[in-house]
Structure formats: structure tokens, C-alpha cells
Scaffold this motif. Structure first.
Motif, PDB file in Angstrom:
ATOM      1  N   ALA A   3       0.839  -1.198   0.000  1.00  0.00           N
ATOM      2  CA  ALA A   3       0.000   0.000   0.000  1.00  0.00           C
ATOM      3  C   ALA A   3       0.873   1.247   0.000  1.00  0.00           C
ATOM      4  N   ASP A   7      -5.348   5.524   0.807  1.00  0.00           N
ATOM      5  CA  ASP A   7      -6.512   5.707   1.683  1.00  0.00           C
ATOM      6  C   ASP A   7      -7.833   5.825   0.930  1.00  0.00           C
ATOM      7  N   ILE A  10      -8.248   1.463   0.220  1.00  0.00           N
ATOM      8  CA  ILE A  10      -7.742   0.326   1.000  1.00  0.00           C
ATOM      9  C   ILE A  10      -8.781  -0.237   1.965  1.00  0.00           C
ATOM     10  N   ASP A  31       2.928  -1.085   4.315  1.00  0.00           N
ATOM     11  CA  ASP A  31       2.793   0.337   4.020  1.00  0.00           C
ATOM     12  C   ASP A  31       4.141   0.824   3.491  1.00  0.00           C
ATOM     13  N   SER A  34       3.652   5.483   3.004  1.00  0.00           N
ATOM     14  CA  SER A  34       2.491   6.357   2.781  1.00  0.00           C
ATOM     15  C   SER A  34       2.552   7.603   3.661  1.00  0.00           C
ATOM     16  N   THR A  38      -3.486   6.102   5.102  1.00  0.00           N
ATOM     17  CA  THR A  38      -3.429   4.640   4.962  1.00  0.00           C
ATOM     18  C   THR A  38      -3.199   3.954   6.303  1.00  0.00           C
TER      19      THR A  38
END
Length: 305
Positions: A3, A7, A10, A31, A34, A38
Motif C-alpha cells: 500500500a 486511503d 484500502i 505500508d 504512505s 493509509t
């Protein structure tokens, strides 16, 4: 689940995992640096369900994020889902049933494209394939959507990490499937439509020029003449040679020595892999007046010296 500033979508992706009828899963969210919301979204769901693991790392790219996820996997099978895509609720159950009752190393499916409110079929291959047979098919096009795949962890351990080279951009999965084919893994493609692949402007696949470059890189990298007949070898060699002008043009758009060195190395690898057909290619190049389609058609009819 890699990710990066995800946001917008997800939460829907996580919910699609939580909704699975097969419940023995571990969701690992990587992650990849980010700076949006997120982390907050993932941690909210992590508090509610201990099957969710959250891991933060500095931004390193899609392949590196998946490689981090590989290291954290506890189960015997690995499934992939990006932070903007969705699984249908019986996705894992159908695939695990197939995995248990077969000798498959990789199980994949068909699904749907999700473009805003519009949904249309995303058709994949179906049937049983040994890797060497599937190699010939996948070398021309990636028919396997990564969010559809369940791969045996033992196979992933043998294949090693996903490629993180700058040039592979967005094609890390295609490269991985080709490597699995060369390993002669067993693939099973199911006709069931079990995912929704989201199409949007911020998706990696929207960068068509970088994706095209990645395709040339991975085809050259995974080219194995021992798995192709003479005509198939000739076609792939001609195809790579026709890509050289595009690669050189792309090279001069980049700043910094490292990317340019990678581009130059790719050109030399293409020339080395295609050396046997250079005279025929040169002949067809002038005969077809530099028309790429005509060059490839001529190579299939064995025109030239």
C-alpha cells in the motif's frame, strides 16, 4: 497487500478480505512509505482483527513491498491483493479447495474489471498447465492477474524475491510467473470469476510507457531458447530487436547514470540474445521500410538471408 498512499480504496480492499468464507488467513499490509491516511485505516481494522498485520517501511516500490510481505508470511500458501482491488467472498475457499485436491503450485482465476461503477469480465486462461508449456504463452502476454493468484510458499521460497529493478516497473508479477514457468511449476487456471481489478488514473497500469518498457526488460531477462522451437525463438528475437529504438529513446529521457546504465545493459542483452538473427533482421528492416508489424510478419515466414 502493498500500500502506498492508498486511503481512497484500502478500506474496501480490507473489507473484501474480512468477508472471505475461508477464514484461516493472515492479512499482511506493507505500508510502503504512505503519507496519507493509509496507516490509520489499517490500524483501525488491526485493532478489531488480530489476523491483520501492519508493517511500515520507507518507500521502496511495489516489488520490495511484496518481498517484505514474503518474509512475514506464516502459512503454506501466499495470495496477493493490492490496496485498490477486491476479492469476491468465496475466492480463497474455491482456490484452497483446488490446491488441496491437486498437485498445483499456482492456482489462478478469472474475474472482473471495475471501472468506477462499470463492471466487465476479466478473462484469464483455464485448465492445467506445466510451466514449460505455459512459458510459451506467457512470454507473449501476461494472462494471469496477480490478485487472482495463490502460490505455494515452498515455490516462492525457491523462486526467491521479486525483481526490484527500476525497469521492471509494474511487471513484477509477470516476471515472477515466467520464472515459475522456467522452474516447471504446475499451474491451474479456474474459470470462476473471483476478483475485481480496479481501473483508475492513479493505478500503475495507467503508465503505459513504463509498463511497455518493463515488458521488454522481463522478456529479455527470462528468454530461454531451450523452451522454444526455432520459429518461436526467431519471433521473440525479432520482437526484442524492434524494441531497441523505444528503449534508447526512453533512456535519454531519464536523468542520472544508474537508470541509463540499466537501459544500456538491456540493449546489449537484447543484441546478445538476438545475435543469430541480426542479418535476417537487418534485411527485413530495410525491406519493410522500418515497419514493425511487417518485420514481425516476415520473421514468421522466414523471409531474408
Amino acid at each position: 497487500m502493498p500500500a502506498y498512499n492508498a486511503d481512497a480504496f484500502i478500506e474496501q480492499s480490507i473489507i473484501s478480505v474480512l468477508a472471505q468464507s475461508y477464514t484461516n488467513w493472515q492479512l499482511i499490509v506493507i505500508d510502503d512509505g504512505s503519507t496519507d491516511g493509509t496507516a490509520a485505516i489499517v490500524k483501525q481494522y488491526q485493532k478489531k482483527d488480530n489476523r491483520i498485520t501492519y508493517h511500515f517501511q520507507n518507500n521502496q516500490g511495489l516489488g520490495a513491498a511484496r518481498n517484505t510481505g514474503f518474509k512475514l508470511v506464516k502459512g503454506q500458501w501466499i495470495a496477493f491483493l493490492d490496496a485498490d482491488d477486491l476479492w469476491l467472498e468465496n475466492k480463497l475457499q474455491v482456490q484452497m479447495a483446488t490446491a488441496i485436491n491437486s498437485n498445483a503450485d499456482v492456482v489462478f482465476t478469472s474475474g472482473y474489471y471495475l471501472d468506477k461503477a462499470n463492471v466487465k469480465p476479466y478473462e484469464s486462461l483455464t485448465g492445467n498447465y506445466n510451466g514449460h508449456a505455459l512459458y510459451k504463452i506467457l512470454l507473449n502476454h501476461n494472462h494471469i492477474a496477480i490478485l487472482s493468484v495463490c502460490i505455494k510458499k515452498a515455490l516462492a521460497d525457491n523462486l526467491g524475491a521479486m525483481d526490484t529493478n527500476l525497469l521492471v516497473f509494474g511487471n513484477e508479477d509477470w516476471d515472477y510467473w515466467l520464472r515459475a514457468c522456467k522452474f516447471n511449476a504446475v499451474f491451474i487456471g479456474l474459470k470462476d470469476k473471483l476478483f475485481k481489478y480496479r481501473v483508475h488514473d492513479k493505478g500503475i497500469s495507467a503508465n503505459t510507457q513504463r509498463m511497455l518498457m518493463g515488458s521488454y526488460y522481463l522478456i529479455c531477462k527470462n528468454y530461454d531458447s531451450s523452451l522454444l522451437n526455432n520459429q518461436e525463438q526467431r519471433y521473440q528475437q525479432f520482437k526484442l530487436l524492434t524494441a531497441i529504438p523505444f528503449i534508447l529513446k526512453s533512456m535519454f529521457k531519464w536523468s542520472g547514470n544508474k537508470p541509463k546504465n540499466d537501459f544500456a545493459a538491456l540493449v546489449f542483452k537484447i543484441l546478445a540474445a538476438s545475435f543469430p538473427v541480426l542479418p535476417a533482421f537487418s534485411y527485413n528492416l530495410f525491406k519493410s521500410r522500418f515497419n514493425k508489424t511487417a518485420i514481425l510478419n516476415n520473421c514468421l515466414t522466414d523471409v531474408g538471408p
